[in-house]
Scaffold this active site. Structure first.
Site, PDB file in Angstrom:
ATOM      1  N   TYR B 272       0.816  -1.213   0.000  1.00 43.59           N
ATOM      2  CA  TYR B 272       0.000   0.000   0.000  1.00 43.59           C
ATOM      3  C   TYR B 272       0.853   1.267   0.000  1.00 43.59           C
ATOM      4  O   TYR B 272       0.417   2.314  -0.447  1.00 43.59           O
ATOM      5  CB  TYR B 272      -1.012  -0.025   1.153  1.00 43.59           C
ATOM      6  CG  TYR B 272      -2.257  -0.769   0.729  1.00 43.59           C
ATOM      7  CD1 TYR B 272      -3.217  -0.144  -0.060  1.00 43.59           C
ATOM      8  CD2 TYR B 272      -2.444  -2.099   1.049  1.00 43.59           C
ATOM      9  CE1 TYR B 272      -4.333  -0.826  -0.496  1.00 43.59           C
ATOM     10  CE2 TYR B 272      -3.560  -2.793   0.612  1.00 43.59           C
ATOM     11  CZ  TYR B 272      -4.509  -2.148  -0.161  1.00 43.59           C
ATOM     12  OH  TYR B 272      -5.615  -2.810  -0.610  1.00 43.59           O
ATOM     13  N   HIS B 429      -5.996  -2.615   6.451  1.00 44.39           N
ATOM     14  CA  HIS B 429      -5.334  -3.674   5.693  1.00 44.39           C
ATOM     15  C   HIS B 429      -4.319  -4.442   6.532  1.00 44.39           C
ATOM     16  O   HIS B 429      -3.557  -5.249   6.005  1.00 44.39           O
ATOM     17  CB  HIS B 429      -4.658  -3.092   4.447  1.00 44.39           C
ATOM     18  CG  HIS B 429      -5.647  -2.565   3.453  1.00 44.39           C
ATOM     19  ND1 HIS B 429      -6.601  -3.370   2.883  1.00 44.39           N
ATOM     20  CD2 HIS B 429      -5.852  -1.319   2.964  1.00 44.39           C
ATOM     21  CE1 HIS B 429      -7.350  -2.633   2.072  1.00 44.39           C
ATOM     22  NE2 HIS B 429      -6.924  -1.393   2.106  1.00 44.39           N
TER      23      HIS B 429
END
Lengths: 750, 750
Positions: B272, B429
């Protein structure tokens, strides 16, 4: 002119070594002229030079440990086994290095080690491990002793002239002659076979015979033992018969007559072909050097050269052999055996420039005349690509025992390749896989052949030998991508029955426009059951990649269960049918390999086609298959009853027709699309073929059609009883007339 | 001098295009001076030229299809989604091509497509797919709409001066302004976050603001919305809180303050971080070009440059990111986002020649000033190797929320790498993997981190989105190589609790002789349970390869079951303990990921050590671990309760201590030997470490020793409560005194 060169070479040798040997040795693989040529070309041939430097580095490293000749004790993978193996590998190289460099320390090392063997050998009993049908003395089986002799005869040849006569006497009397006798007259069940094992025995005995100029040993190698008293039912450890039924004679010529088909196919498959090729090629080279009158490379219409081209064609786009029968994956044409074969065939059989491109990938050459030829060819840039084309290789000494069909399309780096097996059993290492196939794409397996259940030379795994699961799983029919009747294997898994049988090629045609197709039948694997499989690769600009068509029909007078597994590689993406996964996993069956399969999912569908879509190696694949609502669609995973984790836990998909007499499986396998994990872009991830139909299937004809999203439609017509090229066929179906000439026709939008 | 160049550039532009635009645009990523430099350097910079040619080929291919601006309907992977995505990718490139080549067909294509968007946008409702916490209009979520704006603002910038004023009016009034408003004031829960999603929103709004010179939008991007009325408990689709607890403010500067730790670590992990870096870097470049007064690259002690170096260090030897948290394997520094980041940081932050070696592997550059800099650097041969060293990256805006430790040894092509995770949760996440680790050898996984359960953008797999098994398996503690207490996950799998917690670094020392070591503690994951894990890589000429030591201790006031799994990659070779395999497979448990694990084997041993030896990637590995007879040694396979085959069916080995209060796991992982499938030679296939001992383990100290076949012995002493470098430690055991300074000591044969 040649004489002048030989004279010069000998003269140079004298200067180099200061020793007084004559020109009579080396004569086997190296020759005095060859050594001279190598010396004078070394600087000009980078590959030869590199191979020499690598050999010197290897040998020097091993020599630094000193000489170890331990009393034999261990199995493969164990200390004494690996040590003796290393010894012969080192001495063979040391001999070559001595000849090329003239450095006597290598000759002395060979002499000293061989003397230790000569001291140990006369009193040596057979190896303590008793599991072989032909126990060796240095190793647990004669096979490895024969390996030893093939290498050591080369080492001895290299120092023959350098040794004092009484040293030679000791070595020959105490070591080489009794060693050769033990492998031949001492073990006729090993020596007088038609088998890869005996190719080593024959080569070893013949090569040491040529070095020692022992006509008795040479004749024994060429023509076999006159008497062997082997019982016709006697078998080896792999369950193979010692004597081939109807075998008359033995020895090297008989090997060349029987081991290879006229196309050069070796009945055990590529993995063992490679293994047999080394002694065969080395002995042939030795004979060509010592007995040029035999014209060995011309024998049987150039069978030696053909066998090399056959095995090179049985490789995937990375050069790895198709793992047919007992074959460990990963073995390739980069192996030492293939380096020898490529160099020897290049040198003695017409200097085919395509072989140079293989040699270039091998990136090493034999340190002999043949390697010099290759190195010269490469340094002159003579190589041409070795183009692997679609090819059928017939099996059997006369080429009448089935075969292997290989269809290829596309450039090597993006090649799609289909391999179909309809051979004879392949002796003790054969698998029960009549009409099986495997599929490759971009050099990777898409539908895999499991290969062998073995970790060769990894001691932890059963001494590196065949694992029990090789018999219980890897050889069984269900381990392959082919039809299984009533959860048993071909011939009920009996090799002896299998060895008497073979499938029959029906047609093989790779010249058609947009279609390459092969078809074979088998009536032997299951009594009362006839199988007929046709596989095609179709190219059309309407598809992104070529399509694979698989039509497998079976006929029987009684009802059976028919299973057709596909061992697809990759991750399931989706299916067009519903399936359930069990809460607990149970084996799919209890014998013939079924005990090793977990049933991981089960479904069926009222649609006429089932689709399985999966992802592998950045590409998508879809199997579209015709089904009926009664068909069971099973997911499986290898690994049940695997008490020592000997198996790879790969998955499969199986179409099961539970109770039918005559049945037909029709499938299309598509390779399509791309997924790029760096850009995370998926293209064309769904199948292009949306519709698959059976138009008719009877004794005479099978017609299928399939269509894509864009509305294109193809029809494939097959004649099931007449494969003649010139026959005209006509069939009316639903008011439409289909006509064609020859065994098949593909039409598009007609 | 610069002015002269600018004048010339403008003059050249006029000649090229024949149009009358002024020098004010492009100004965002491209600049008028940059365009001029690129044009004059194109021939001298092969990489730039190649990148331009690739872009032209891409765009021409897409333009040939004509313009498609469909009414939004589909999810990711579906037609309208992929079409709109392709549109913005194409227009961004088309803008650059127009600027460099001056070919007006590209400008016209951009204008015409944008006009179609301007026609559609005003009447467009939110996307019909309702599953996002912030629905977009063009796409199903604002995130993708923001992607669109980041790219399209660049395209618009490139044709700004070429457009007629009334065309600009239409585009700004009907499309860009309302588009930017919808993403910001229209969706504060999307815009006013500290999150990778909002970095895209901020960049998009800011970049279009800079192009239009709209101060309101620029300020909104830099400083956030003043009011957002977001409920503090509101969550996004991944279960993450919208507002970070204690968050004061929003906008770009706050993002830079909070998203990255002082070391440049991004709390969601490398996958990410890559995703967030693109808008962050592009917006920074835009600001540097339009608002150099902000000195954005100096901000927070060069945090932008640090974030790039952090992510480059979180890659394996092939450049693939460690798959920490929700991360799809295969993503690497070859991605477009990293091309941008490398080029931008190279150009604006001191031209570090090590970045050029990364750019060389990327083999493409941005088509702007920064790409020109890199291309110039490469064509001048200025690159230096990017040496990835052992490094600790602290987590948290202030660097006080744990971290990631990375230990590396060896040359890149044969590197052994150990990654230990003791970070904070990592937002929505994040995985529940406190004190987990993964191990790499020769660029391949040896002990794997599973990564995400998702096939990004592969439509067949749940529209390319997160699979249900991501929550039920991939995020759970048991899916990782770390301690699981009582078959539950850290924080009982609750992200909200997890987001408030982090592990604590204890020490990280990679400067010692022959030892690199890291140690961390966690008291948050399980109430009443303290965990302490120390991992070391030891190099000694007595071992063939570096050893990994893993010491994992746990303390609790009540009895618990402790499980420590190792997800090893490869084929089991053998064990030194007996195990049985079940006839049927059942799941190992029923929750927290255990429901997805089949129990495939079970054993125990009366020996004090258990050894598991396996084979992978032509190398052998052995885990030697201290056990008691009560410990259960379990083999597992992922894939139970996997009703859509969404999981990879990989295996694991688990050490289970069924009932203990305080417990200690001590293991040595060896990489050793080699197997060559072409030569079929196995070397050093057995473990070198034959003996592993615990000398003492108490609150203050843990001392272990281990020995090899040759009789060498090592002792590793660890201080558990005092990590200060200067503290002296003394302990007497069995009459022997151990003394050392600092938190650890390794001794050999003392």
């Amino acid at each position: 002119m040649i004489r002048v060169k030989i004279f010069l070479a000998v003269f140079l040798c004298l200067i180099f070594t200061g020793s007084g040997y004559s020109q009579s040795h080396p004569r086997l693989v190296l020759t005095t002229k060859g050594v001279s040529d190598i010396r004078s070309n070394l600087k000009k041939s980078p590959l030869l030079n590199q191979s020499l430097r690598e050999a010197i580095a290897d040998v020097d490293k091993d020599m630094a440990n000193g000489i170890e000749v331990p009393i034999p004790k261990d199995m493969a993978g164990g200390y004494t086994h690996e040590r003796h193996k290393k010894n012969y590998l080192t001495l063979q190289k040391a001999g070559v290095i001595f000849q090329i460099t003239g450095d006597q320390k290598y000759a002395a090392f060979i002499r000293d080690m061989l003397m230790q063997y000569a001291k140990m050998y006369p009193a040596l009993p057979p190896h303590p491990e008793t599991r072989s049908y032909a126990r060796g003395k240095i190793f647990w089986q004669c096979l490895n002793d024969a390996n030893w002799l093939v290498y050591m005869s080369q080492a001895y040849d290299c120092i023959y002239d350098w040794l004092k006569p009484d040293e030679r006497n000791v070595l020959e009397h105490d070591l080489f002659k009794p060693f050769a006798d033990y492998l031949s007259v001492g073990n006729p069940q090993f020596f007088n076979r038609i088998h890869n094992h005996s190719t080593w025995g024959i080569a070893g005995v013949g090569m040491i015979g040529l070095v020692m100029n022992d006509q008795e040993l040479i004749d024994r190698a060429l023509y076999g033992l006159k008497e062997d008293n082997i019982d016709k039912d006697k078998k080896d450890n792999d369950g193979g018969l010692i004597k081939m039924p109807g075998q008359t004679g033995a020895g090297f010529f008989i090997q060349l007559d029987y081991l290879f088909s006229p196309d050069g196919y070796y009945t055990e498959g590529a993995y063992y072909q490679r293994y047999a090729l080394y002694p065969v090629m080395l002995f042939a080279e030795s004979l060509e050097n010592c007995r040029p009158d035999l014209k060995i490379f011309d024998y049987r219409n150039h069978i030696l050269s053909k066998s090399l081209f056959a095995i090179l064609n049985m490789t995937d786009s990375e050069g790895q052999f198709f793992p047919i029968n007992d074959a460990q994956k990963g073995m390739s044409y980069l192996s030492g055996e293939l380096v020898s074969a490529v160099d020897i065939v290049y040198h003695f059989c017409g200097k085919d420039p395509a072989l140079l491109s293989i040699a270039k990938k091998q990136n090493r050459v034999l340190l002999d005349n043949t390697g010099l030829s290759v190195a010269k060819g490469l340094s002159r840039g003579l190589e041409k690509p070795f183009i692997k084309k679609s090819i059928e290789l017939k099996d059997g000494p006369k080429g009448d025992q089935g075969g292997v069909g290989i269809i290829r399309t596309g450039m090597p780096e993006d090649e799609l390749c289909l391999v179909m097996k309809y051979t004879s059993q392949g002796m003790g290492h054969g698998h029960f896989d009549k009409l099986s196939f495997s599929m490759y794409d971009k050099g990777k397996e898409v539908i895999q052949d499991y290969g062998v259940a073995r970790y060769v030379n990894i001691n932890q795994k059963y001494g590196g030998g065949y694992l029990p699961e090789n018999n219980t799983w890897a050889k069984q029919t269900v381990a392959h991508n082919t039809l299984v009747v009533n959860e048993t294997s071909d011939y009920k898994g009996d090799s002896e029955t299998g060895n008497k049988c073979h499938s029959d090629p029906y047609f093989f045609n790779v010249t058609g426009k947009g279609i390459q197709i092969m078809s074979a039948k088998d009536t032997t694997a299951y009594p009362g059951v006839s199988m007929h499989r046709t596989m095609a690769v179709i190219e059309d600009k309407a598809f992104e990649k070529p399509l694979v068509i698989d039509i497998c029909s079976v006929q029987s007078e009684k009802e059976n269960q028919y299973d057709l597994p596909y061992y697809f590689m990759g991750q399931v993406m989706n299916t067009n049918f519903k399936y359930t996964v069990p809460d607990m996993l149970s084996p799919l069956g209890n014998a013939y390999g079924y005990q090793h399969l977990w049933k991981t999912g089960e479904g069926n569908t009222a649609d006429k086609t089932a689709q399985l879509n999966w992802f592998s190696n950045e590409r998508f694949y879809t199997l579209t298959t015709l089904v009926s609502p009664d068909d069971q669609l099973l997911f499986t995973q290898i690994g049940a009853e695997d008490s020592a984790f000997n198996l790879r836990h790969d998955q499969g998909f199986m179409i099961r027709k539970p109770r039918e007499k005559d049945a037909l499986f029709v499938s299309v396998i598509e390779s399509h699309g791309h997924y790029d994990p760096v850009n995370e872009i998926a293209t064309n991830s769904y199948a292009g073929i949306t519709d698959l139909n059976l138009l008719i299937n009877n004794k005479k004809y099978t017609l299928i059609s399939f269509g894509d999203k864009a509305g294109n439609r193809w029809t494939l017509s097959i004649s099931n009883e007449d494969a003649l090229a010139g026959t005209n066929h006509t069939i009316e179906l639903n008011g439409k007339t289909y006509t064609w000439t020859g065994p098949f026709k593909l039409t598009n939008n007609e």
